[in-house]
Design an enzyme around this catalytic site. Structure first.
Site, PDB file in Angstrom:
ATOM      1  N   HIS A 398     -59.308  56.652   0.964  1.00 45.66           N
ATOM      2  CA  HIS A 398     -60.687  56.968   0.582  1.00 45.66           C
ATOM      3  C   HIS A 398     -61.255  58.059   1.496  1.00 45.66           C
ATOM      4  O   HIS A 398     -62.217  57.842   2.224  1.00 45.66           O
ATOM      5  CB  HIS A 398     -61.551  55.707   0.658  1.00 45.66           C
ATOM      6  CG  HIS A 398     -62.197  55.338  -0.644  1.00 45.66           C
ATOM      7  ND1 HIS A 398     -61.467  55.019  -1.771  1.00 45.66           N
ATOM      8  CD2 HIS A 398     -63.516  55.261  -1.024  1.00 45.66           C
ATOM      9  CE1 HIS A 398     -62.301  54.735  -2.764  1.00 45.66           C
ATOM     10  NE2 HIS A 398     -63.542  54.889  -2.335  1.00 45.66           N
ATOM     11  N   ASN A 404     -63.429  59.770  -4.712  1.00 48.09           N
ATOM     12  CA  ASN A 404     -62.064  59.386  -4.351  1.00 48.09           C
ATOM     13  C   ASN A 404     -61.257  58.875  -5.545  1.00 48.09           C
ATOM     14  O   ASN A 404     -60.074  59.200  -5.690  1.00 48.09           O
ATOM     15  CB  ASN A 404     -62.102  58.324  -3.245  1.00 48.09           C
ATOM     16  CG  ASN A 404     -62.717  58.845  -1.976  1.00 48.09           C
ATOM     17  OD1 ASN A 404     -62.121  59.628  -1.257  1.00 48.09           O
ATOM     18  ND2 ASN A 404     -63.947  58.420  -1.685  1.00 48.09           N
ATOM     19  N   GLY A 405     -61.887  58.054  -6.401  1.00 51.29           N
ATOM     20  CA  GLY A 405     -61.175  57.533  -7.557  1.00 51.29           C
ATOM     21  C   GLY A 405     -60.737  58.628  -8.503  1.00 51.29           C
ATOM     22  O   GLY A 405     -59.584  58.672  -8.957  1.00 51.29           O
ATOM     23  N   ARG A 409     -56.699  59.874  -9.278  1.00 50.43           N
ATOM     24  CA  ARG A 409     -56.092  59.928 -10.613  1.00 50.43           C
ATOM     25  C   ARG A 409     -55.621  61.341 -10.951  1.00 50.43           C
ATOM     26  O   ARG A 409     -54.594  61.521 -11.621  1.00 50.43           O
ATOM     27  CB  ARG A 409     -57.085  59.405 -11.647  1.00 50.43           C
ATOM     28  CG  ARG A 409     -57.373  57.901 -11.477  1.00 50.43           C
ATOM     29  CD  ARG A 409     -58.233  57.346 -12.574  1.00 50.43           C
ATOM     30  NE  ARG A 409     -59.635  57.711 -12.456  1.00 50.43           N
ATOM     31  CZ  ARG A 409     -60.532  57.054 -11.752  1.00 50.43           C
ATOM     32  NH1 ARG A 409     -60.192  55.986 -11.034  1.00 50.43           N
ATOM     33  NH2 ARG A 409     -61.797  57.444 -11.728  1.00 50.43           N
TER      34      ARG A 409
END
Length: 500
Positions: A398, A404-405, A409
């Site tokens: 993170h 971050n997500g 991906r």
């Protein structure tokens, strides 16, 4: 009858007298009737019990400070503590109003002598209130004075360590240069000498004995690594080396299919992170450049992820190993969130971040952990296995304050596109289960749920035809991809069979 503006201001949970006779009398009458509570001269809040009133005052501390001490600067310990300290105090600097305390239920303003706003101090929206620049805050906290109004030496050192981790040597040198410019206006010659010594020690240009924290000492000896996380990454890498995974060819590698897949990838990736548009609105943003006037930043979030997912220079290019891995991550983060200055695009986090009770990697350990993790990634088979590793590496470290997500991906999919394998979308309905799988690895060291869930999503995505957006969106609707309640719906494959 009160004016429309009066009614609007009365709807706030905190209201100030405005010097307008009619409006001020309305406030006084409402307080007398019990509709408002007067907590200070000209300051009214919605009534409630003691805890509720204190909570309303603390939530609106910026408005209260701007009203009570216009032109003040949030400084000293408050500039380090996010405003309100653990003692429910806000420390303010002002050139003419100082050496006094203004007390409200649940909040105390502590006024100290100091210059008004300086060039790099940040104005807080439209309020006549400012936030001390990083350099000013460091110098003020290193000055002599009451401990209650100043951050500790250890806290200052930890902040410098975070700055070094985020922006490397040039960042600390910039802080030192800017602080030097403030020595005279702040009268901070002694503070600057101390700051210069700390920075020099972190950059290993001064003798030992200056640094006190473990993080600072680790930085001076080289980039520290979160060893507990490296053990976790090793567990995942071991499982991925032996996992039997599908090898699915990319079904949207070129032409309109590539555009439409990148659009849906961006739509879902932003939606699950809270940037929510209708599919039609998002389509207008991406495919017709119709920025939603009331939500320009959200619109550019959609465009940022789309561009990284679609353009050749980022779509199938995985960041290199070591320090270069971090530099490329920062550049893609900058592109993704360039219209959100509050997210500090392109810069690593300076504060620890959390998901529930899970604390992610400390800011001081981000660089070393990412660099080492990127080396471990090369020991995992290419394709889906390595893509899963990259996703978890970024999600678990993170490294940024926000985004971050989405970035994890994108890097996962870059590894898949590098080998012309099918990219992965996490549909809205599956996102809660996906988060549970991440949590199973983070908290219990079980990699199998994450591996199997992403393998299923790779197969799910490859089952749709992306040639026509007018066809694939209804097909995904029929598969319940856009639904939000796993209790009410089951994710279906393109052929109508159950996917999960």
């Amino acid at each position: 009858m009160p004016s429309l503006e009066v009614e609007k201001r009365q709807s706030d949970e905190i209201v100030f007298a405005a010097g307008d006779t009619g409006f001020d009398r309305t406030l006084q009458r409402r307080a007398k009737e019990g509709g408002l509570l007067r907590v200070a001269r000209g300051v009214y809040v919605e009534p409630g019990n003691q805890e509720e009133v204190a909570g309303r005052i603390r939530r609106n501390w910026q408005k209260i400070a701007a009203h009570a001490v216009p032109g003040a600067v949030v400084s000293h310990r408050s500039a380090f503590a996010g405003g309100i300290t653990a003692a429910n105090e806000v420390v303010l600097s002002h050139p003419t109003r100082f050496n006094r305390r203004i007390t409200y239920p649940g909040l105390t303003l502590v006024l100290m002598k100091g210059p008004g706003p300086m060039p790099r101090d940040l104005r807080l929206g439209s309020l006549d209130l400012y936030w001390a620049s990083q350099e000013r805050a460091l110098l003020e906290n290193l000055a002599r004075g009451a401990a209650a109004t100043r951050a500790s030496r250890e806290e200052i050192e930890e902040r410098l360590v975070a700055c070094l981790s985020a922006n490397k040597e040039p960042g600390l040198n910039q802080i030192r240069d800017r602080a030097r410019e403030l020595v005279e206006p702040l009268g901070a010659a002694t503070s600057y000498e101390t700051l210069n010594g700390l920075i020099g020690a972190l950059l290993s240009t001064h003798s030992k004995g200056v640094l006190k924290t473990k993080a600072g000492l680790a930085i001076a000896q080289g980039a520290p690594i979160d060893m507990a996380r490296m053990t976790l990454f090793g567990t995942l890498a071991t499982a991925l080396r032996t996992a039997v995974l599908p090898d699915i060819v990319d079904v949207a590698v070129a032409g309109d299919s590539r555009i439409h897949f990148a659009f849906l990838e961006s739509y879902f990736s932003n939606y699950v992170e809270g940037t929510r548009f209708s599919v039609e609105e998002a389509e207008g943003i991406v495919l017709r450049n119709q920025i939603v006037a009331q939500r320009p930043k959200d619109s550019h979030d959609i465009l940022g992820v789309f561009n990284l997912a679609y353009r050749t220079e980022t779509r199938a290019i995985v960041p290199p190993v070591g320090e270069d891995f971090i530099d490329v991550l920062q550049e893609r983060h900058r592109i993704m969130l360039e219209r959100r200055p509050e997210a500090d695009p392109g810069n690593l986090k300076l504060e620890a971040n959390y998901a529930g009770t899970t604390q992610f990697v400390e800011p001081s350990h981000v660089r070393g952990t990412l660099a080492e993790g990127s080396r471990l990634a090369l020991t995992v088979p290419e394709g889906l296995a390595r893509a899963i590793f990259y996703l978890f590496l970024i999600a678990e470290v993170h490294p940024f304050a926000d985004g971050n997500g989405r970035l994890s991906r994108l890097i996962m999919n870059a590894e898949l596109s590098r080998g012309e394998r099918a990219r992965i979308i996490i549909p809205t309905l599956f996102h809660p289960q996906f988060v549970d799988c991440l949590r199973a690895l983070t908290q219990s060291g079980r990699p199998e749920p994450l591996i199997s869930s992403l393998a299923r999503m790779a197969a799910w995505c490859a089952g749709f035809d992306y040639a026509e957006l007018e066809a694939v969106v209804p097909a995904m609707r029929s598969a319940h991809a856009f639904e939000e309640s796993p209790a009410e719906f089951r994710l279906l494959n393109a052929d109508g069979s159950r996917a999960t």
